[in-house]
Design a protein around this motif. Structure first.
Motif, mmCIF file in Angstrom:
data_model
loop_
_atom_site.group_PDB
_atom_site.id
_atom_site.type_symbol
_atom_site.label_atom_id
_atom_site.label_comp_id
_atom_site.label_asym_id
_atom_site.label_seq_id
_atom_site.Cartn_x
_atom_site.Cartn_y
_atom_site.Cartn_z
ATOM 1 N N VAL A 61 0.801 -1.357 -0.146
ATOM 2 C CA VAL A 61 -0.074 -0.067 -0.029
ATOM 3 C C VAL A 61 1.001 1.205 -0.126
ATOM 4 O O VAL A 61 0.485 2.268 -0.876
ATOM 5 C CB VAL A 61 -0.885 0.075 0.997
ATOM 6 N N ILE A 62 1.864 1.216 0.674
ATOM 7 C CA ILE A 62 2.782 2.276 0.773
ATOM 8 C C ILE A 62 3.520 2.551 -0.451
ATOM 9 O O ILE A 62 3.665 3.493 -0.949
ATOM 10 C CB ILE A 62 3.831 2.428 2.060
ATOM 11 N N LEU A 63 4.016 1.513 -1.193
ATOM 12 C CA LEU A 63 4.663 1.390 -2.399
ATOM 13 C C LEU A 63 3.832 2.081 -3.271
ATOM 14 O O LEU A 63 4.156 3.055 -4.231
ATOM 15 C CB LEU A 63 5.247 0.180 -2.829
ATOM 16 N N TRP A 64 2.496 1.696 -3.185
ATOM 17 C CA TRP A 64 1.579 2.233 -4.426
ATOM 18 C C TRP A 64 1.402 3.688 -4.176
ATOM 19 O O TRP A 64 1.027 4.399 -5.206
ATOM 20 C CB TRP A 64 0.343 1.327 -4.129
ATOM 21 N N LEU A 65 1.127 4.049 -2.887
ATOM 22 C CA LEU A 65 0.797 5.606 -2.566
ATOM 23 C C LEU A 65 2.158 6.419 -3.034
ATOM 24 O O LEU A 65 1.805 7.559 -3.823
ATOM 25 C CB LEU A 65 0.719 5.835 -1.187
ATOM 26 N N LYS A 66 3.189 5.825 -2.775
ATOM 27 C CA LYS A 66 4.589 6.613 -3.292
ATOM 28 C C LYS A 66 4.347 6.822 -4.993
ATOM 29 O O LYS A 66 4.648 7.786 -5.511
ATOM 30 C CB LYS A 66 5.845 5.711 -2.982
ATOM 31 N N HIS A 67 4.022 5.451 -5.431
ATOM 32 C CA HIS A 67 3.937 5.724 -6.926
ATOM 33 C C HIS A 67 3.026 6.395 -7.457
ATOM 34 O O HIS A 67 3.189 7.272 -8.441
ATOM 35 C CB HIS A 67 3.770 4.166 -7.504
ATOM 36 N N GLU A 68 1.742 6.444 -7.112
ATOM 37 C CA GLU A 68 0.549 7.399 -7.339
ATOM 38 C C GLU A 68 1.160 8.885 -7.125
ATOM 39 O O GLU A 68 0.949 9.809 -8.259
ATOM 40 C CB GLU A 68 -0.664 7.231 -6.450
ATOM 41 N N LEU A 69 1.644 9.282 -6.073
ATOM 42 C CA LEU A 69 2.212 10.466 -5.783
ATOM 43 C C LEU A 69 3.260 10.818 -6.714
ATOM 44 O O LEU A 69 3.346 12.012 -7.311
ATOM 45 C CB LEU A 69 2.646 10.603 -4.284
ATOM 46 N N ASN A 70 4.207 10.086 -7.279
ATOM 47 C CA ASN A 70 5.376 10.356 -8.009
ATOM 48 C C ASN A 70 4.572 10.370 -9.519
ATOM 49 O O ASN A 70 4.907 11.502 -10.124
ATOM 50 C CB ASN A 70 5.958 9.244 -8.017
ATOM 51 N N GLN A 71 3.688 9.801 -9.920
ATOM 52 C CA GLN A 71 3.050 9.833 -11.104
ATOM 53 C C GLN A 71 2.406 11.295 -11.282
ATOM 54 O O GLN A 71 2.401 12.063 -12.251
ATOM 55 C CB GLN A 71 2.162 8.833 -11.586
ATOM 56 N N HIS A 72 1.708 11.546 -10.067
ATOM 57 C CA HIS A 72 0.930 12.745 -10.225
ATOM 58 C C HIS A 72 2.025 14.126 -10.346
ATOM 59 O O HIS A 72 1.652 14.824 -11.293
ATOM 60 C CB HIS A 72 0.050 13.034 -9.009
ATOM 61 N N GLU A 73 2.923 13.885 -9.543
ATOM 62 C CA GLU A 73 4.013 14.983 -9.783
ATOM 63 C C GLU A 73 4.801 15.199 -11.154
ATOM 64 O O GLU A 73 4.902 16.129 -11.916
ATOM 65 C CB GLU A 73 5.506 14.770 -8.672
ATOM 66 N N LYS A 74 4.821 13.941 -11.894
ATOM 67 C CA LYS A 74 5.432 13.981 -13.307
ATOM 68 C C LYS A 74 4.416 14.490 -14.138
ATOM 69 O O LYS A 74 4.784 15.307 -14.954
ATOM 70 C CB LYS A 74 5.642 12.411 -13.636
ATOM 71 N N GLN A 75 3.147 14.344 -14.007
ATOM 72 C CA GLN A 75 2.085 14.610 -14.854
ATOM 73 C C GLN A 75 1.972 16.405 -14.559
ATOM 74 O O GLN A 75 1.714 17.224 -15.480
ATOM 75 C CB GLN A 75 0.555 14.018 -14.450
ATOM 76 N N GLN A 76 2.091 16.946 -13.312
ATOM 77 C CA GLN A 76 2.090 18.342 -13.092
ATOM 78 C C GLN A 76 3.290 18.979 -13.729
ATOM 79 O O GLN A 76 3.107 19.952 -14.228
ATOM 80 C CB GLN A 76 2.049 18.369 -11.651
ATOM 81 N N GLN A 77 4.200 18.173 -13.699
ATOM 82 C CA GLN A 77 5.537 18.964 -14.300
ATOM 83 C C GLN A 77 5.276 19.026 -15.756
ATOM 84 O O GLN A 77 5.746 19.872 -16.528
ATOM 85 C CB GLN A 77 6.986 18.021 -14.105
ATOM 86 N N LYS A 78 4.700 17.823 -16.585
ATOM 87 C CA LYS A 78 4.282 18.000 -18.114
ATOM 88 C C LYS A 78 3.300 19.184 -18.421
ATOM 89 O O LYS A 78 3.489 19.787 -19.345
ATOM 90 C CB LYS A 78 3.894 16.624 -18.431
ATOM 91 N N THR A 79 2.275 19.241 -17.677
ATOM 92 C CA THR A 79 1.156 20.284 -18.030
ATOM 93 C C THR A 79 1.710 21.734 -17.424
ATOM 94 O O THR A 79 1.214 22.597 -17.843
ATOM 95 C CB THR A 79 -0.019 19.949 -17.034
ATOM 96 N N ASN A 80 2.626 21.798 -16.496
ATOM 97 C CA ASN A 80 2.984 23.175 -15.767
ATOM 98 C C ASN A 80 4.647 23.288 -15.908
ATOM 99 O O ASN A 80 5.185 23.279 -14.908
ATOM 100 C CB ASN A 80 2.704 23.262 -14.345
ATOM 101 N N PRO A 81 5.257 23.243 -16.955
ATOM 102 C CA PRO A 81 6.860 23.319 -16.987
ATOM 103 C C PRO A 81 7.217 24.584 -16.360
ATOM 104 O O PRO A 81 6.904 25.489 -16.207
ATOM 105 C CB PRO A 81 7.200 23.288 -18.517
#
Length: 92
Positions: A72-92
């Motif tokens: 569960v903790i690994l999944w949470l970390k993955h989801e947060l990491n993916q969200h951060e990557k998506q934010q960086q793509k949309t808001n460079p």
């Protein structure tokens, strides 16, 4: 847009909403607390009591619970990491 493409877009939108929701509620401090509380940062289930240091009987059920908590903790970390990557793509 055909039905399959619409389904795929709806699912992507759902995942993005889920990740944004998690990112707004799960902090790095909370992840660190969960790792410490459930000892998921250790390489395997421990056979000693973390408080007293005394040996404990190996318990496969507790080991499975600990592995589930770790996932569960690994999944949470993955989801947060993916969200951060998506934010960086949309808001460079």
């Amino acid at each position: 847009m055909n039905e399959e493409q619409q389904f795929e877009q709806d699912y992507k939108d759902y995942v993005n909403r889920r990740r944004a929701h998690l990112a707004s509620h799960i902090t790095p401090e909370m992840i660190a607390y969960l790792e410490e509380e459930f000892q998921t940062n250790l390489p395997c289930y421990q056979t000693r009591n973390p408080v007293t240091g005394e040996p404990v009987e190996p318990n496969p059920i507790m080991a499975a619970i600990r592995d589930g908590q770790r996932e569960v903790i690994l999944w949470l970390k993955h989801e947060l990491n993916q969200h951060e990557k998506q934010q960086q793509k949309t808001n460079p």
